[in-house]
Design a protein around this motif. Structure first.
Motif, PDB file in Angstrom:
ATOM      1  N   GLY A   2      60.080  22.265  39.045  1.00 57.97           N
ATOM      2  CA  GLY A   2      59.069  22.290  38.299  1.00 57.97           C
ATOM      3  C   GLY A   2      59.061  22.820  36.872  1.00 57.97           C
ATOM      4  N   LEU A   3      60.237  22.952  36.494  1.00 57.10           N
ATOM      5  CA  LEU A   3      60.398  23.576  35.210  1.00 57.10           C
ATOM      6  C   LEU A   3      60.369  22.678  33.788  1.00 57.10           C
ATOM      7  CD1 LEU A   3      63.245  26.074  36.281  1.00 57.10           C
ATOM      8  CD2 LEU A   3      60.834  26.557  35.903  1.00 57.10           C
ATOM      9  N   VAL A   4      60.736  21.436  34.224  1.00 56.89           N
ATOM     10  CA  VAL A   4      60.768  20.598  33.185  1.00 56.89           C
ATOM     11  C   VAL A   4      60.134  19.089  33.711  1.00 56.89           C
ATOM     12  CG1 VAL A   4      62.962  21.327  32.110  1.00 56.89           C
ATOM     13  CG2 VAL A   4      63.166  19.473  33.717  1.00 56.89           C
ATOM     14  N   THR A   9      57.771  22.262  31.403  1.00 56.90           N
ATOM     15  CA  THR A   9      56.254  22.112  31.736  1.00 56.90           C
ATOM     16  C   THR A   9      55.774  23.776  31.389  1.00 56.90           C
ATOM     17  OG1 THR A   9      56.916  23.016  33.968  1.00 56.90           O
ATOM     18  CG2 THR A   9      57.018  20.788  33.761  1.00 56.90           C
ATOM     19  N   PRO A  10      54.564  23.785  31.471  1.00 56.36           N
ATOM     20  CA  PRO A  10      53.840  25.173  31.246  1.00 56.36           C
ATOM     21  C   PRO A  10      54.461  25.854  32.176  1.00 56.36           C
ATOM     22  CG  PRO A  10      52.267  23.255  31.105  1.00 56.36           C
ATOM     23  CD  PRO A  10      53.618  22.521  31.753  1.00 56.36           C
ATOM     24  N   GLU A  11      54.542  25.474  33.348  1.00 55.91           N
ATOM     25  CA  GLU A  11      54.973  26.571  34.356  1.00 55.91           C
ATOM     26  C   GLU A  11      56.376  26.827  34.146  1.00 55.91           C
ATOM     27  OE1 GLU A  11      55.645  28.679  38.256  1.00 55.91           O
ATOM     28  OE2 GLU A  11      54.040  28.026  37.068  1.00 55.91           O
ATOM     29  N   GLY A  12      57.345  26.077  33.780  1.00 55.01           N
ATOM     30  CA  GLY A  12      58.718  26.295  33.139  1.00 55.01           C
ATOM     31  C   GLY A  12      58.726  27.411  32.241  1.00 55.01           C
ATOM     32  N   ARG A  13      57.812  27.216  31.233  1.00 55.13           N
ATOM     33  CA  ARG A  13      57.765  27.979  29.927  1.00 55.13           C
ATOM     34  C   ARG A  13      57.399  29.566  30.681  1.00 55.13           C
ATOM     35  NH1 ARG A  13      58.053  27.248  24.990  1.00 55.13           N
ATOM     36  NH2 ARG A  13      58.132  25.022  25.189  1.00 55.13           N
ATOM     37  N   ARG A  14      56.672  29.494  31.421  1.00 53.69           N
ATOM     38  CA  ARG A  14      56.199  30.933  31.836  1.00 53.69           C
ATOM     39  C   ARG A  14      57.276  31.600  32.797  1.00 53.69           C
ATOM     40  NH1 ARG A  14      55.280  33.403  36.335  1.00 53.69           N
ATOM     41  NH2 ARG A  14      55.412  31.064  37.690  1.00 53.69           N
ATOM     42  N   ARG A  15      57.656  30.905  33.690  1.00 53.62           N
ATOM     43  CA  ARG A  15      59.072  31.239  34.259  1.00 53.62           C
ATOM     44  C   ARG A  15      60.014  31.708  33.468  1.00 53.62           C
ATOM     45  NH1 ARG A  15      60.000  27.335  39.448  1.00 53.62           N
ATOM     46  NH2 ARG A  15      62.188  28.920  39.343  1.00 53.62           N
ATOM     47  N   PHE A  16      60.345  30.995  32.344  1.00 54.14           N
ATOM     48  CA  PHE A  16      61.432  31.419  31.412  1.00 54.14           C
ATOM     49  C   PHE A  16      61.266  32.261  30.658  1.00 54.14           C
ATOM     50  CE2 PHE A  16      63.648  30.230  27.244  1.00 54.14           C
ATOM     51  CZ  PHE A  16      64.827  30.290  27.788  1.00 54.14           C
ATOM     52  N   ILE A  17      59.748  32.636  30.370  1.00 55.43           N
ATOM     53  CA  ILE A  17      59.551  33.827  29.786  1.00 55.43           C
ATOM     54  C   ILE A  17      59.689  35.261  30.407  1.00 55.43           C
ATOM     55  CG2 ILE A  17      57.572  35.109  28.406  1.00 55.43           C
ATOM     56  CD1 ILE A  17      56.867  32.350  27.231  1.00 55.43           C
TER      57      ILE A  17
END
Length: 124
Positions: free
Chosen positions: A65-67, A85-93
């Motif tokens: 669900g990251l991209v 994805t927005p979830e991917g951006r949050r998890r990456f940060i």
């Protein structure tokens, strides 16, 4: 982040294995810097990966669900675009915050001339 009472202060539980793999970290960093997304061929060049290798890493990131992947056409040529994805951006940060803590703890140990076992982790 782990506090000073944590018996395993250097476990760094937030280092997500899906992100931590070198090629996937490169893909996500590239996508974070390009919020509108990148074509498959641009990602391949930026990350120095083969078609098959990049395809597999994108699949793993997509399943997590990251991209997201969009397949369209540019004239008659197929065009695959990848976006975080927005979830991917949050998890990456979140991942980067833990990685920054690793760097702070390692720098503190290096400055003290000791080993990581002798140094208490800093709190963010």
């Amino acid at each position: 982040m782990a506090g000073t009472n944590d018996p395993s202060p250097f476990a760094y539980e937030g280092l997500d294995r899906t992100i931590h793999e070198k090629a996937r970290l490169g893909v996500l960093t590239s996508l974070a810097a390009n919020p509108k997304g990148l074509s498959f061929s641009d990602l391949k060049k930026l990350c120095g990966l083969t078609d098959g290798n990049l395809s597999r890493h994108i699949q793993v990131l997509q399943e997590a669900g990251l991209v997201s992947v969009t397949k369209t056409f540019d004239g008659a040529r197929p065009l695959t675009t990848c976006r975080m994805t927005p979830e991917g951006r949050r998890r990456f940060i979140d991942y980067l915050a833990v990685l920054e803590q690793v760097v702070r703890d390692a720098a503190k140990a290096a400055e003290a001339g000791g080993t990581l076992r002798e140094i208490k982790p800093t709190t963010a």
